[in-house]
Design a protein around this motif. Structure first.
Motif, mmCIF file in Angstrom:
data_model
loop_
_atom_site.group_PDB
_atom_site.id
_atom_site.type_symbol
_atom_site.label_atom_id
_atom_site.label_comp_id
_atom_site.label_asym_id
_atom_site.label_seq_id
_atom_site.Cartn_x
_atom_site.Cartn_y
_atom_site.Cartn_z
ATOM 1 N N SER A 223 -4.997 57.734 -12.931
ATOM 2 C CA SER A 223 -5.032 56.440 -12.345
ATOM 3 C C SER A 223 -6.058 55.802 -13.142
ATOM 4 C CB SER A 223 -5.354 56.553 -11.130
ATOM 5 O OG SER A 223 -6.873 56.821 -10.825
ATOM 6 N N ILE A 224 -6.010 54.409 -13.122
ATOM 7 C CA ILE A 224 -7.019 53.246 -13.913
ATOM 8 C C ILE A 224 -7.129 52.119 -12.862
ATOM 9 C CG2 ILE A 224 -4.875 52.279 -15.098
ATOM 10 C CD1 ILE A 224 -6.818 51.668 -17.327
ATOM 11 N N PHE A 225 -8.476 51.703 -13.183
ATOM 12 C CA PHE A 225 -8.694 50.508 -12.314
ATOM 13 C C PHE A 225 -9.450 49.601 -13.463
ATOM 14 C CE2 PHE A 225 -11.959 48.049 -10.196
ATOM 15 C CZ PHE A 225 -11.062 47.230 -9.444
ATOM 16 N N VAL A 226 -9.058 48.365 -13.380
ATOM 17 C CA VAL A 226 -9.484 47.660 -14.293
ATOM 18 C C VAL A 226 -9.887 46.168 -13.749
ATOM 19 C CG1 VAL A 226 -8.855 46.233 -16.250
ATOM 20 C CG2 VAL A 226 -7.823 48.407 -16.085
ATOM 21 N N ALA A 227 -11.262 45.670 -13.905
ATOM 22 C CA ALA A 227 -11.800 44.475 -13.444
ATOM 23 C C ALA A 227 -12.219 43.756 -14.926
ATOM 24 C CB ALA A 227 -13.028 44.767 -12.754
ATOM 25 N N GLY A 228 -11.671 42.695 -14.780
ATOM 26 C CA GLY A 228 -11.920 41.813 -16.006
ATOM 27 C C GLY A 228 -11.912 40.344 -15.753
ATOM 28 N N THR A 229 -12.284 39.520 -16.811
ATOM 29 C CA THR A 229 -12.309 38.179 -16.668
ATOM 30 C C THR A 229 -11.575 37.500 -17.943
ATOM 31 O OG1 THR A 229 -14.615 37.810 -17.768
ATOM 32 C CG2 THR A 229 -14.469 38.002 -15.388
ATOM 33 N N ASN B 106 -4.493 33.147 -20.395
ATOM 34 C CA ASN B 106 -3.510 33.749 -20.394
ATOM 35 C C ASN B 106 -3.653 35.092 -20.585
ATOM 36 O OD1 ASN B 106 -1.870 31.276 -19.941
ATOM 37 N ND2 ASN B 106 -1.512 31.085 -22.176
ATOM 38 N N PHE B 107 -4.836 35.677 -21.284
ATOM 39 C CA PHE B 107 -5.057 37.016 -21.546
ATOM 40 C C PHE B 107 -6.538 37.150 -21.359
ATOM 41 C CE2 PHE B 107 -1.543 35.461 -24.530
ATOM 42 C CZ PHE B 107 -0.682 36.619 -23.930
ATOM 43 N N GLU B 108 -6.885 38.677 -20.861
ATOM 44 C CA GLU B 108 -7.959 39.175 -20.270
ATOM 45 C C GLU B 108 -8.766 39.477 -21.934
ATOM 46 O OE1 GLU B 108 -5.781 42.419 -21.747
ATOM 47 O OE2 GLU B 108 -5.234 40.776 -20.530
ATOM 48 N N ASP B 109 -10.231 38.968 -21.688
ATOM 49 C CA ASP B 109 -11.014 39.244 -22.897
ATOM 50 C C ASP B 109 -12.270 39.729 -22.598
ATOM 51 O OD1 ASP B 109 -12.013 36.918 -21.800
ATOM 52 O OD2 ASP B 109 -10.790 35.547 -23.434
ATOM 53 N N ASN B 110 -12.513 40.377 -21.550
ATOM 54 C CA ASN B 110 -13.738 40.920 -21.049
ATOM 55 C C ASN B 110 -13.413 41.885 -19.907
ATOM 56 O OD1 ASN B 110 -16.347 41.660 -20.548
ATOM 57 N ND2 ASN B 110 -16.670 40.161 -19.109
ATOM 58 N N VAL B 111 -13.241 43.084 -20.134
ATOM 59 C CA VAL B 111 -12.734 44.238 -19.010
ATOM 60 C C VAL B 111 -13.581 45.429 -19.025
ATOM 61 C CG1 VAL B 111 -10.434 43.536 -19.301
ATOM 62 C CG2 VAL B 111 -11.244 45.408 -20.648
ATOM 63 N N LYS B 112 -13.603 46.248 -17.942
ATOM 64 C CA LYS B 112 -14.022 47.436 -17.392
ATOM 65 C C LYS B 112 -13.278 47.935 -16.936
ATOM 66 C CE LYS B 112 -19.015 45.733 -17.170
ATOM 67 N NZ LYS B 112 -19.272 46.026 -18.615
ATOM 68 N N LEU C 268 -5.369 45.141 -13.158
ATOM 69 C CA LEU C 268 -6.139 43.765 -13.209
ATOM 70 C C LEU C 268 -5.480 42.819 -12.538
ATOM 71 C CD1 LEU C 268 -8.466 42.325 -14.709
ATOM 72 C CD2 LEU C 268 -6.581 41.762 -16.566
ATOM 73 N N LYS C 269 -4.084 42.589 -12.733
ATOM 74 C CA LYS C 269 -3.410 41.716 -12.057
ATOM 75 C C LYS C 269 -3.610 41.915 -10.238
ATOM 76 C CE LYS C 269 1.127 39.606 -11.388
ATOM 77 N NZ LYS C 269 2.444 39.764 -11.955
ATOM 78 N N GLU C 270 -3.221 43.236 -9.897
ATOM 79 C CA GLU C 270 -3.340 43.488 -8.484
ATOM 80 C C GLU C 270 -4.807 43.712 -7.568
ATOM 81 O OE1 GLU C 270 -0.253 46.289 -7.291
ATOM 82 O OE2 GLU C 270 1.096 45.233 -8.752
ATOM 83 N N GLY C 271 -5.547 44.091 -8.649
ATOM 84 C CA GLY C 271 -7.076 44.510 -7.885
ATOM 85 C C GLY C 271 -7.034 45.672 -7.524
#
Length: 254
Positions: free
Chosen positions: A119-125, A131-137, A248-251
C-alpha cells in the motif's frame, strides 16, 4: 532508446518492437499500468530485450549497498527513507513529481526490500502549478511488513538526492550525486552510547550511471540475458506511482 514524452511511450515502443528492434525505454515505462503491460507483452511476443531506464539502479552506490545488504554484511534492512529535491524544472509540463522523481525511489526501495509494495499513502501540495503535485511525502508498506518513506519536491533551490537505510546492525547514508556512502555500525543495544558508534566511509568506484545503463542494455542483447531493470520491474514502479496519485487525490492509503 525511447526518450519521447511518457504519453507516447506505448505507441513508439511497440512500433520499434514490431520491427524487431530491442528497446530501452526511459522511465516511467509508460503512463499507466495497462499500457506498460502492453509494451512488456509485445517484447515477450517478439522475443526481444526490453530495458527500463531507471538510471539510479545503475548508480555505483546502489550496487555497493545491494552487495553489502544481500550478503548480510550490513545486517537485515528495517526501514528506508529517501529525499529527492530540486528546483522546478521548466521542461516538465505533463506530470508531477511523483511520476518524474518519486518513481526512482519507489523502484530502489522495492528492490532493496526484495518485496512488492502492499500500500501507499501520499500527502502533497501544489504550490507552483495547480495541475500537478510538486511537493509530496509518501509512506509505502511492503508485503514483508517493512516500511519506506519518500520525500520529493520541486520547491528546493538546490538538488538533493539521498537515501538512508536502517538495518539491524548499521545505519547507512548515501548521496547519489556525490556517489558517497557513510556507515555507522551500531553496538549491541545494551551497550549503546554515542561514543560506542563505529563510523566509516565506504570506497565507491565513481562511474557515470547512464554509461552503465547503456552497457547493461547492450550486454543483455549480446549475452542474451535479462537487463538489470526488466519490464516487470517497470510495471511494478508504474503500479505504485499510479496508486500514489490515487492516494493523493482521495486522501487515503491505496
Amino acid at each position: 532508446t525511447i526518450a519521447v514524452p511518457t504519453t507516447f511511450h506505448e505507441r513508439v515502443s511497440i512500433d520499434a518492437l514490431e520491427k524487431s528492434v530491442h528497446v530501452l525505454v526511459e522511465k516511467p515505462l509508460s503512463h499507466d499500468v495497462e499500457s506498460s503491460i502492453s509494451i512488456v507483452e509485445q517484447a515477450r511476443h517478439n522475443n526481444l530485450k526490453l530495458a527500463v531506464g531507471h538510471i539510479e539502479q545503475h548508480n555505483p552506490i546502489i550496487k555497493k549497498i545491494k552487495k553489502n545488504l544481500f550478503n548480510g554484511t550490513w545486517g537485515e534492512v528495517l526501514s528506508i527513507s529517501s529525499q529527492r529535491f530540486s528546483p522546478y524544472p521548466q521542461r516538465i509540463n505533463d506530470v508531477g513529481v511523483l511520476t518524474d522523481l518519486t518513481i526512482h525511489d519507489v523502484d530502489i526501495i522495492r528492490s532493496l526490500f526484495e518485496s512488492d509494495c502492499k500500500s501507499i499513502f501520499v500527502a502533497g501540495t501544489k504550490p507552483i502549478k495547480p495541475n500537478f503535485e510538486d511537493n509530496v511525502k509518501c509512506i509505502l508498506k511492503f508485503d514483508n511488513g517493512k516500511i519506506g518513506l519518500c520525500e520529493t519536491n520541486w520547491i528546493t533551490p538546490h538538488k538533493v538526492r539521498n537515501i538512508e537505510i536502517t538495518t539491524t546492525t548499521h545505519s547507512i547514508r548515501a548521496n547519489y550525486i556525490a556517489q558517497t556512502i557513510d556507515v555507522s555500525k551500531m553496538p549491541l543495544s545494551d551497550q549503546y552510547s554515542p561514543d560506542s558508534l563505529s563510523e566509516f566511509s565506504v570506497q565507491v568506484n565513481k562511474e557515470e550511471p547512464l554509461k552503465l545503463e547503456l552497457i547493461d542494455f547492450l550486454d543483455s542483447i549480446i549475452k542474451d540475458k535479462d537487463p538489470l531493470v526488466t519490464g516487470h520491474s517497470g510495471i511494478q514502479a508504474v503500479k505504485i506511482i499510479q496508486a500514489g496519485l490515487q492516494s493523493l487525490k482521495e486522501g487515503i492509503a491505496i
